[in-house]
Design a protein around this motif. Structure first.
Motif, PDB file in Angstrom:
ATOM      1  N   HIS A   1       7.239  -2.814   0.786  1.00  0.00           N
ATOM      2  CA  HIS A   1       6.228  -3.509   1.101  1.00  0.00           C
ATOM      3  C   HIS A   1       5.205  -2.956   0.020  1.00  0.00           C
ATOM      4  CE1 HIS A   1       3.102  -6.176   3.410  1.00  0.00           C
ATOM      5  NE2 HIS A   1       2.253  -5.262   2.986  1.00  0.00           N
ATOM      6  N   TRP A   2       4.573  -4.134  -0.536  1.00  0.00           N
ATOM      7  CA  TRP A   2       3.610  -3.727  -1.644  1.00  0.00           C
ATOM      8  C   TRP A   2       2.131  -4.781  -1.460  1.00  0.00           C
ATOM      9  CZ3 TRP A   2       1.478  -7.119  -5.562  1.00  0.00           C
ATOM     10  CH2 TRP A   2       0.529  -6.452  -6.249  1.00  0.00           C
ATOM     11  N   GLU A   3       1.067  -3.946  -1.523  1.00  0.00           N
ATOM     12  CA  GLU A   3      -0.224  -4.906  -1.426  1.00  0.00           C
ATOM     13  C   GLU A   3      -1.211  -4.485  -2.585  1.00  0.00           C
ATOM     14  OE1 GLU A   3      -2.137  -4.276   2.071  1.00  0.00           O
ATOM     15  OE2 GLU A   3      -0.580  -5.013   3.632  1.00  0.00           O
ATOM     16  N   GLN A   4      -1.782  -5.337  -3.056  1.00  0.00           N
ATOM     17  CA  GLN A   4      -2.835  -5.234  -4.227  1.00  0.00           C
ATOM     18  C   GLN A   4      -4.143  -5.562  -3.645  1.00  0.00           C
ATOM     19  OE1 GLN A   4      -2.744  -6.193  -8.555  1.00  0.00           O
ATOM     20  NE2 GLN A   4      -3.828  -8.182  -7.497  1.00  0.00           N
ATOM     21  N   ALA A   5      -5.280  -4.874  -3.594  1.00  0.00           N
ATOM     22  CA  ALA A   5      -6.476  -5.106  -3.166  1.00  0.00           C
ATOM     23  C   ALA A   5      -7.618  -4.883  -4.298  1.00  0.00           C
ATOM     24  CB  ALA A   5      -7.041  -4.302  -1.836  1.00  0.00           C
ATOM     25  N   TYR A   6      -8.869  -5.529  -4.438  1.00  0.00           N
ATOM     26  CA  TYR A   6      -9.806  -5.464  -5.185  1.00  0.00           C
ATOM     27  C   TYR A   6     -11.111  -4.881  -4.496  1.00  0.00           C
ATOM     28  CZ  TYR A   6      -7.370  -8.025  -9.018  1.00  0.00           C
ATOM     29  OH  TYR A   6      -6.415  -8.431 -10.035  1.00  0.00           O
ATOM     30  N   SER A   7     -11.847  -4.175  -5.208  1.00  0.00           N
ATOM     31  CA  SER A   7     -13.179  -3.900  -4.422  1.00  0.00           C
ATOM     32  C   SER A   7     -14.243  -4.095  -5.746  1.00  0.00           C
ATOM     33  CB  SER A   7     -13.197  -2.419  -4.248  1.00  0.00           C
ATOM     34  OG  SER A   7     -14.410  -1.872  -3.847  1.00  0.00           O
ATOM     35  N   PRO A   8     -15.255  -4.750  -5.095  1.00  0.00           N
ATOM     36  CA  PRO A   8     -16.416  -5.139  -6.125  1.00  0.00           C
ATOM     37  C   PRO A   8     -17.525  -3.956  -5.997  1.00  0.00           C
ATOM     38  CG  PRO A   8     -16.771  -6.470  -4.260  1.00  0.00           C
ATOM     39  CD  PRO A   8     -15.441  -5.873  -4.060  1.00  0.00           C
ATOM     40  N   ASP A   9     -17.446  -3.215  -5.049  1.00  0.00           N
ATOM     41  CA  ASP A   9     -18.478  -2.271  -4.634  1.00  0.00           C
ATOM     42  C   ASP A   9     -18.141  -0.753  -4.680  1.00  0.00           C
ATOM     43  OD1 ASP A   9     -16.965  -1.955  -2.530  1.00  0.00           O
ATOM     44  OD2 ASP A   9     -18.174  -2.901  -1.063  1.00  0.00           O
ATOM     45  N   GLY A  10     -17.320  -0.450  -5.723  1.00  0.00           N
ATOM     46  CA  GLY A  10     -16.829   1.030  -6.090  1.00  0.00           C
ATOM     47  C   GLY A  10     -15.993   1.484  -4.954  1.00  0.00           C
ATOM     48  N   GLY A  11     -15.447   0.771  -4.187  1.00  0.00           N
ATOM     49  CA  GLY A  11     -14.398   1.255  -3.174  1.00  0.00           C
ATOM     50  C   GLY A  11     -14.975   1.277  -1.702  1.00  0.00           C
ATOM     51  N   LYS A  12     -16.246   0.896  -1.645  1.00  0.00           N
ATOM     52  CA  LYS A  12     -16.708   0.683  -0.322  1.00  0.00           C
ATOM     53  C   LYS A  12     -16.000  -0.399   0.700  1.00  0.00           C
ATOM     54  CE  LYS A  12     -21.115   2.108  -1.733  1.00  0.00           C
ATOM     55  NZ  LYS A  12     -22.426   1.747  -2.296  1.00  0.00           N
ATOM     56  N   THR A  13     -15.583  -1.383  -0.005  1.00  0.00           N
ATOM     57  CA  THR A  13     -15.037  -2.692   0.704  1.00  0.00           C
ATOM     58  C   THR A  13     -13.841  -3.114   0.018  1.00  0.00           C
ATOM     59  OG1 THR A  13     -16.414  -4.340  -0.090  1.00  0.00           O
ATOM     60  CG2 THR A  13     -17.039  -3.092   2.091  1.00  0.00           C
ATOM     61  N   TRP A  14     -12.588  -3.287   0.741  1.00  0.00           N
ATOM     62  CA  TRP A  14     -11.513  -4.033  -0.118  1.00  0.00           C
ATOM     63  C   TRP A  14     -11.094  -5.278   0.155  1.00  0.00           C
ATOM     64  CZ3 TRP A  14      -9.618  -1.459  -4.264  1.00  0.00           C
ATOM     65  CH2 TRP A  14     -10.107   0.098  -4.058  1.00  0.00           C
ATOM     66  N   GLU A  15     -10.630  -6.131  -0.810  1.00  0.00           N
ATOM     67  CA  GLU A  15     -10.178  -7.413  -0.303  1.00  0.00           C
ATOM     68  C   GLU A  15      -8.680  -7.424  -0.573  1.00  0.00           C
ATOM     69  OE1 GLU A  15     -11.615 -11.878  -1.427  1.00  0.00           O
ATOM     70  OE2 GLU A  15     -10.394 -11.027  -2.911  1.00  0.00           O
ATOM     71  N   THR A  16      -7.544  -7.347   0.080  1.00  0.00           N
ATOM     72  CA  THR A  16      -6.330  -7.686  -0.390  1.00  0.00           C
ATOM     73  C   THR A  16      -6.076  -8.975  -0.664  1.00  0.00           C
ATOM     74  OG1 THR A  16      -5.747  -6.086   1.466  1.00  0.00           O
ATOM     75  CG2 THR A  16      -3.985  -7.488   0.861  1.00  0.00           C
ATOM     76  N   ASN A  17      -5.408  -9.259  -1.836  1.00  0.00           N
ATOM     77  CA  ASN A  17      -5.275 -10.305  -2.491  1.00  0.00           C
ATOM     78  C   ASN A  17      -3.736 -10.843  -2.907  1.00  0.00           C
ATOM     79  OD1 ASN A  17      -4.924  -9.155  -5.218  1.00  0.00           O
ATOM     80  ND2 ASN A  17      -6.934  -8.848  -5.059  1.00  0.00           N
ATOM     81  N   TRP A  18      -3.023  -9.691  -2.758  1.00  0.00           N
ATOM     82  CA  TRP A  18      -1.502  -9.962  -3.149  1.00  0.00           C
ATOM     83  C   TRP A  18      -0.633  -9.105  -2.188  1.00  0.00           C
ATOM     84  CZ3 TRP A  18       0.086 -10.549  -8.837  1.00  0.00           C
ATOM     85  CH2 TRP A  18       1.210 -10.972  -8.909  1.00  0.00           C
ATOM     86  N   ILE A  19       0.214  -9.937  -1.388  1.00  0.00           N
ATOM     87  CA  ILE A  19       1.286  -9.019  -0.726  1.00  0.00           C
ATOM     88  C   ILE A  19       2.664  -9.448  -1.099  1.00  0.00           C
ATOM     89  CG2 ILE A  19       2.026  -8.859   1.631  1.00  0.00           C
ATOM     90  CD1 ILE A  19      -1.020  -9.463   2.590  1.00  0.00           C
ATOM     91  N   SER A  20       3.294  -8.763  -1.130  1.00  0.00           N
ATOM     92  CA  SER A  20       4.740  -8.856  -1.574  1.00  0.00           C
ATOM     93  C   SER A  20       5.812  -8.046  -0.703  1.00  0.00           C
ATOM     94  CB  SER A  20       5.206  -8.379  -2.991  1.00  0.00           C
ATOM     95  OG  SER A  20       4.426  -9.017  -3.943  1.00  0.00           O
ATOM     96  N   ASP A  21       6.756  -8.638  -0.073  1.00  0.00           N
ATOM     97  CA  ASP A  21       7.762  -7.968   0.618  1.00  0.00           C
ATOM     98  C   ASP A  21       9.065  -8.259  -0.059  1.00  0.00           C
ATOM     99  OD1 ASP A  21       6.638  -7.108   3.106  1.00  0.00           O
ATOM    100  OD2 ASP A  21       5.843  -9.158   3.341  1.00  0.00           O
ATOM    101  N   PHE A  22      10.047  -7.177  -0.126  1.00  0.00           N
ATOM    102  CA  PHE A  22      11.081  -7.164  -0.962  1.00  0.00           C
ATOM    103  C   PHE A  22      12.221  -6.897  -0.052  1.00  0.00           C
ATOM    104  CE2 PHE A  22       7.534  -5.687  -3.444  1.00  0.00           C
ATOM    105  CZ  PHE A  22       7.820  -6.126  -4.792  1.00  0.00           C
ATOM    106  N   THR A  23      13.398  -7.711  -0.267  1.00  0.00           N
ATOM    107  CA  THR A  23      14.383  -7.506   0.118  1.00  0.00           C
ATOM    108  C   THR A  23      15.799  -7.506  -0.622  1.00  0.00           C
ATOM    109  OG1 THR A  23      13.817  -9.324   2.005  1.00  0.00           O
ATOM    110  CG2 THR A  23      16.090  -8.774   1.924  1.00  0.00           C
ATOM    111  N   ARG A  24      16.594  -6.268  -0.678  1.00  0.00           N
ATOM    112  CA  ARG A  24      17.488  -6.205  -1.626  1.00  0.00           C
ATOM    113  C   ARG A  24      18.585  -7.163  -1.458  1.00  0.00           C
ATOM    114  NH1 ARG A  24      18.966  -1.724  -4.326  1.00  0.00           N
ATOM    115  NH2 ARG A  24      17.729  -0.296  -3.040  1.00  0.00           N
ATOM    116  N   ILE A  25      19.059  -7.568  -2.695  1.00  0.00           N
ATOM    117  CA  ILE A  25      19.964  -8.482  -2.972  1.00  0.00           C
ATOM    118  C   ILE A  25      21.351  -7.685  -3.805  1.00  0.00           C
ATOM    119  CG2 ILE A  25      18.779 -10.412  -2.854  1.00  0.00           C
ATOM    120  CD1 ILE A  25      18.546 -10.764  -5.640  1.00  0.00           C
ATOM    121  N   GLY A  26      21.142  -6.549  -4.108  1.00  0.00           N
ATOM    122  CA  GLY A  26      22.091  -6.029  -4.939  1.00  0.00           C
ATOM    123  C   GLY A  26      21.951  -4.461  -5.289  1.00  0.00           C
TER     124      GLY A  26
END
Length: 171
Positions: free
Chosen positions: A146-171
């Motif tokens: 599982h991976w998530e990306q978040a942005y903060s416009p205020d130096g890290g006081k608040t975060w907005e998660t904007n991308w979530i990826s779930d990975f499943t092995r296929i090989g």
């Protein structure tokens, strides 16, 4: 008298430091959820799949992935380079986005793993304004991650998660 390590301890992978990403080596299916507008108060998400292949480099001190993202109307490829610094215990992560003709190498994300969760930070900009970026890697197993990306416009006081990826092995 010293006792030998248990069989279970010998079979449990080290998910910190140098070996934190070892289980990611291989081929993966990705399911992405991406916020349509970042740092704009949006609650609309776009979902799409992709594929990824990981391999080790530099005798295990680094790894690379080749990623295909099947974003509707804008499918693209990218690559990630990761390097481990054994002196600091930190990983550096760079993303090379295939949508730019000459390839744009984003600023490195720096961080480490603790208790099986990797947290990485970087400074960047969005629409000409400075932001902080955070990646969180978690739930890394032999068959999923599982991976998530978040942005903060205020130096890290608040975060907005904007991308979530779930990975499943296929090989």
């Amino acid at each position: 008298m010293t006792s030998a390590p248990s069989v279970q301890a010998a079979q449990t992978p080290d998910l910190s430091g140098l070996h934190a990403f070892d289980l990611r080596v291989g081929k993966w299916k990705i399911h992405n959820r991406v916020l349509k507008a970042r740092l704009a108060g949006s609650h609309d998400w776009l979902q799409y799949d992709g594929a990824q292949t990981w391999w080790k480099i530099l005798n295990g001190l680094g790894n690379v992935d080749d990623t295909r993202l099947d974003k509707p109307g804008d499918a693209y490829s990218g690559a990630t380079l990761r390097a481990y610094d054994p002196k600091t215990g930190q990983w550096a992560i760079w993303w090379l986005d295939g949508r730019t003709p000459t390839g744009k190498l984003d600023p490195p994300m720096l961080g480490r793993f603790a208790n099986g969760v990797g947290t990485f930070y970087s400074d960047d900009s969005l629409r000409g304004k400075p932001i902080k970026v955070r990646f969180i890697w978690s739930k890394i197993t032999r068959t999923s991650a599982h991976w998530e990306q978040a942005y903060s416009p205020d130096g890290g006081k608040t975060w907005e998660t904007n991308w979530i990826s779930d990975f499943t092995r296929i090989g």
